[in-house]
Design an enzyme around this catalytic site. Structure first.
Site, PDB file in Angstrom:
ATOM      1  N   GLU A 190       2.612  12.388   2.272  1.00 55.98           N
ATOM      2  CA  GLU A 190       0.936  11.501   2.926  1.00 55.98           C
ATOM      3  C   GLU A 190       1.008  12.202   3.806  1.00 55.98           C
ATOM      4  O   GLU A 190      -0.216  12.516   4.818  1.00 55.98           O
ATOM      5  CB  GLU A 190       1.179  10.385   2.299  1.00 55.98           C
ATOM      6  CG  GLU A 190       0.252   9.814   1.015  1.00 55.98           C
ATOM      7  CD  GLU A 190       1.286   8.354   0.535  1.00 55.98           C
ATOM      8  OE1 GLU A 190       1.587   7.029   0.816  1.00 55.98           O
ATOM      9  OE2 GLU A 190       1.287   8.606  -0.679  1.00 55.98           O
ATOM     10  N   TYR A 192       4.430   0.210   1.694  1.00 58.66           N
ATOM     11  CA  TYR A 192       5.435   1.043   0.739  1.00 58.66           C
ATOM     12  C   TYR A 192       6.353  -0.430   0.198  1.00 58.66           C
ATOM     13  O   TYR A 192       6.936  -1.182  -0.477  1.00 58.66           O
ATOM     14  CB  TYR A 192       6.450   1.870   0.785  1.00 58.66           C
ATOM     15  CG  TYR A 192       5.294   3.098   0.374  1.00 58.66           C
ATOM     16  CD1 TYR A 192       4.807   3.505  -0.968  1.00 58.66           C
ATOM     17  CD2 TYR A 192       4.612   3.614   1.421  1.00 58.66           C
ATOM     18  CE1 TYR A 192       4.303   4.380  -1.192  1.00 58.66           C
ATOM     19  CE2 TYR A 192       3.338   4.839   0.946  1.00 58.66           C
ATOM     20  CZ  TYR A 192       3.349   4.907  -0.647  1.00 58.66           C
ATOM     21  OH  TYR A 192       2.218   6.291  -0.885  1.00 58.66           O
TER      22      TYR A 192
HETATM   23  C1  HEM Z   1       6.255   4.866  -5.136  1.00 57.62           C
HETATM   24  C2  HEM Z   1       5.002   3.863  -5.779  1.00 57.62           C
HETATM   25  C3  HEM Z   1       4.029   3.973  -5.562  1.00 57.62           C
HETATM   26  C4  HEM Z   1       3.680   4.578  -7.132  1.00 57.62           C
HETATM   27  C5  HEM Z   1       4.756   5.274  -7.722  1.00 57.62           C
HETATM   28  C6  HEM Z   1       2.099   4.383  -6.814  1.00 57.62           C
HETATM   29  C7  HEM Z   1       1.550   4.880  -8.461  1.00 57.62           C
HETATM   30  C8  HEM Z   1       0.129   5.761  -7.956  1.00 57.62           C
HETATM   31  C9  HEM Z   1      -0.660   5.842  -8.891  1.00 57.62           C
HETATM   32  C10 HEM Z   1       0.214   6.980 -10.470  1.00 57.62           C
HETATM   33  C11 HEM Z   1      -2.496   5.768  -8.745  1.00 57.62           C
HETATM   34  C12 HEM Z   1      -2.909   6.437  -9.313  1.00 57.62           C
HETATM   35  C13 HEM Z   1      -3.018   7.796  -8.953  1.00 57.62           C
HETATM   36  C14 HEM Z   1      -4.850   8.384 -10.233  1.00 57.62           C
HETATM   37  O1  HEM Z   1      -5.382   8.301 -10.543  1.00 57.62           O
HETATM   38  O2  HEM Z   1      -4.408   9.836 -10.324  1.00 57.62           O
HETATM   39  C15 HEM Z   1      -2.223   5.403  -8.045  1.00 57.62           C
HETATM   40  C16 HEM Z   1      -3.426   4.960  -6.902  1.00 57.62           C
HETATM   41  C17 HEM Z   1      -3.279   3.932  -6.240  1.00 57.62           C
HETATM   42  N1  HEM Z   1      -2.801   2.990  -5.014  1.00 57.62           N
HETATM   43 FE1  HEM Z   1      -0.407   3.800  -5.220  1.00 57.62          FE
HETATM   44  N2  HEM Z   1       2.062   3.866  -6.154  1.00 57.62           N
HETATM   45  C18 HEM Z   1       2.716   3.752  -5.359  1.00 57.62           C
HETATM   46  C19 HEM Z   1       2.490   3.084  -4.271  1.00 57.62           C
HETATM   47  C20 HEM Z   1       1.206   2.409  -3.563  1.00 57.62           C
HETATM   48  C21 HEM Z   1       1.384   1.853  -2.384  1.00 57.62           C
HETATM   49  C22 HEM Z   1       2.757   1.367  -0.786  1.00 57.62           C
HETATM   50  C23 HEM Z   1      -0.083   1.725  -2.595  1.00 57.62           C
HETATM   51  C24 HEM Z   1      -0.522   0.468  -1.171  1.00 57.62           C
HETATM   52  C25 HEM Z   1      -0.308  -0.381  -1.066  1.00 57.62           C
HETATM   53  C26 HEM Z   1      -1.067   2.212  -3.270  1.00 57.62           C
HETATM   54  C27 HEM Z   1      -2.278   1.805  -3.461  1.00 57.62           C
HETATM   55  C28 HEM Z   1      -2.748   2.399  -4.271  1.00 57.62           C
HETATM   56  C29 HEM Z   1      -3.976   3.056  -4.318  1.00 57.62           C
HETATM   57  C30 HEM Z   1      -4.954   1.377  -4.136  1.00 57.62           C
HETATM   58  C31 HEM Z   1      -4.397   3.558  -5.478  1.00 57.62           C
HETATM   59  C32 HEM Z   1      -5.588   3.429  -5.802  1.00 57.62           C
HETATM   60  C33 HEM Z   1      -6.279   2.763  -6.860  1.00 57.62           C
HETATM   61  C34 HEM Z   1      -7.449   2.701  -7.755  1.00 57.62           C
HETATM   62  O3  HEM Z   1      -7.801   3.624  -7.822  1.00 57.62           O
HETATM   63  O4  HEM Z   1      -7.891   1.114  -7.857  1.00 57.62           O
HETATM   64  N3  HEM Z   1      -0.117   2.277  -4.387  1.00 57.62           N
HETATM   65  N4  HEM Z   1      -0.856   5.151  -6.864  1.00 57.62           N
END
Ligand code: HEM
Ligand SMILES: Cc1cc2nc3c(=O)[nH]c(=O)nc-3n(C[C@H](O)[C@H](O)[C@H](O)COP(=O)(O)OP(=O)(O)OC[C@H]3O[C@@H](n4cnc5c(N)ncnc54)[C@H](O)[C@@H]3O)c2cc1C
Length: 404
Positions: free
Chosen positions: A137, A95
């Site tokens: 998480e 994060y």
């Molecule tokens: C407050 C911070 C964050 C927000 C608001 C956020 C938001 C999101 C959202 C909206 C999705 C799509 C969810 C869905 O498809 O249902 C997602 C997927 C994902 N997030 Fe985050 N995220 C955050 C932090 C992080 C961090 C720190 C990481 C790792 C470095 C990360 C890695 C991922 C990955 C790998 C996916 C799936 C991507 C995919 O399907 O290709 N996220 N996140």
């Protein structure tokens, strides 16, 4: 805790960020993958190419900023994203990396607006959201670890059966190499595969819905071969290179889309193409659990050759009075017209079924391609079905169903 003033500062920058559109998240991902290339082993880069993931992240951040004073509105979205994150083993320290690149992106794309006060307020707002995700998480990781047959992180599994279900879909049944039991999951939830192979440029995670009811010993997933250009990496790897006896790492089941009904609730399950996997798990559970109310399983696919699990569903509907099946073939083949294993041609049209499937307490679960999902959603909303009775999963980054 953000002060009233800081909330106002963050919200005052929203019009500017909104006007930048997805350019801002594209810039963000560009700099993040440049400076932290190790994250390419976590993100699915094909979602970056399709533009879906940048939109999902961008919308989530804006939505959060908009509701800073009432984050409860976003509870459902946070739950979905937290489950999704656990399928990629996202860790608390990551994060900080994302937060750093977000602030740098604002600084680089909006240098005039990015005063120290604005950056500080955004930093605090992001930190607050990150803390919510990190906390939820950890709860999901811990509950999987503590469940009977559960675990945290990766666990080695061996493929014990591989069965073609249709021209495109093949089932894979996995058993733990350590010989222990496996935790139960809620029908509708998915597993994450962690795949490294010399043929892949990066390590990859992929989610696959569990396609059978829980049995305590094995997990079954059913995978469609994605033969677009370029061909889907993991689906083709599984179809072509993974055979009985081969081993792979799996992450525990997760997901906020699951069957949650009592025995007297009428249920309608709707699937398009390979979107049938979570619904099939629900159907199998409903057939084994002593469910009393009617269950309608409605499935749409191209034709008989692409109709996975046809005989299994037909036999459930034949043997159990409360289970009903209805099938659309978009373009039946000549052989399909002889067998007549379908009920209607063309795209899904619920109108003729309204009297048999719509009750005040019916719960609807659906999954399939985006166009299918939007068509189902529109038809159910035309019947004034309340959103609380509509449950759906998309096989990719989340999107709204209200678009055309
Ligand atoms: C407050 C911070 C964050 C927000 C608001 C956020 C938001 C999101 C959202 C909206 C999705 C799509 C969810 C869905 O498809 O249902 C997602 C997927 C994902 N997030 Fe985050 N995220 C955050 C932090 C992080 C961090 C720190 C990481 C790792 C470095 C990360 C890695 C991922 C990955 C790998 C996916 C799936 C991507 C995919 O399907 O290709 N996220 N996140
Ligand atoms: C919750 C959930 C449950 C799921 N359940 C199932 C399931 O039960 N069964 C199932 O089969 N799938 C399921 N999926 C989908 C699955 O996770 C994979 O997304 C799917 O198998 C495709 O992965 P892949 O590696 O084969 O394709 P990828 O390599 O990820 O490619 C996906 C698409 O992107 C395109 N693409 C890739 N690179 C580029 C590029 N550079 N430019 C343009 N286009 C590109 C490819 O042509 C392909 O069409 C689920 C997904 C989720 C999120």
């Amino acid at each position: 805790m953000l002060s009233r003033h800081q909330i106002e500062i963050v919200q005052s920058t929203l019009p500017l960020l909104e006007s930048a559109g997805t350019a801002i998240t594209e810039h963000f991902y560009g700099r993040m993958f440049r400076e932290n290339p190790e994250l390419k082993d976590i993100f699915n880069l094909s979602h970056q190419h399709s533009g879906q993931q940048p939109v999902a992240l961008f919308n989530a951040i804006l939505a959060y900023a908009r509701y800073l004073d009432n984050p409860a509105v976003l509870a459902q979205a946070i739950e979905r994203i937290a489950h999704k994150h656990t399928g990629f083993q996202i860790r608390p320290e990551q994060y900080d990396i994302v937060g750093h690149h977000l602030l740098e992106t604002i600084r680089e794309l909006a240098p005039d607006a990015a005063t120290p006060e604005v950056l500080d307020a955004w930093g605090q707002a992001y930190g607050q959201l990150a803390a919510i995700f990190i906390g939820r998480e950890e709860e999901i990781y811990a509950s999987a670890e503590q469940a009977a047959g559960g675990w945290r992180g990766k666990r080695r599994f061996r493929l014990v059966a591989k069965t073609a279900e249709s021209e495109l879909v093949t089932s894979f049944v996995w058993s733990p190499v350590d010989g222990g039991p496996v935790m139960d999951f809620k029908p509708g939830q998915y597993l994450s595969l962690s795949v490294s192979h010399p043929s892949l440029a990066h390590h990859e995670y992929r989610q696959y819905s569990l396609s059978d009811a829980p049995n305590g010993n094995t997990y079954r997933i059913s995978v469609k071969r994605e033969s677009g250009t370029p061909a889907g990496q993991i689906s083709n790897y599984l179809h072509d290179h993974v055979d009985v006896g081969d081993e792979l790492d799996l992450l525990p089941p997760a997901g906020d889309f699951f069957l949650d009904v009592d025995a007297d609730t009428p249920v309608v399950l709707l699937s398009g193409g390979v979107g049938l996997t979570p619904l099939l798990s629900m159907l199998n559970q409903l057939s084994r659990s002593g469910h009393r109310a009617p269950v309608h399983y409605l499935h749409a696919c191209e034709n008989g050759r692409q109709h996975a699990f046809r005989d299994q569903v037909a036999s459930l509907a034949r043997d159990q009075e409360h289970i009903h099946s209805f099938v659309w073939y978009r373009e039946p083949l000549a052989e399909d017209r002889i067998d007549q294993d379908y009920d209607a041609t063309g795209l899904i049209d619920l109108a003729p079924l309204r009297d048999s499937i719509l009750r005040d307490d019916t719960q609807f679960y659906f999954c399939g391609p985006l166009a299918f999902m939007r068509a189902v959603y529109r038809q159910l909303k035309d019947w004034d079905v309340d959103d609380a009775r509509l449950h759906y999963e998309l096989f990719g980054p989340h999107q709204t169903l209200t678009g055309e």
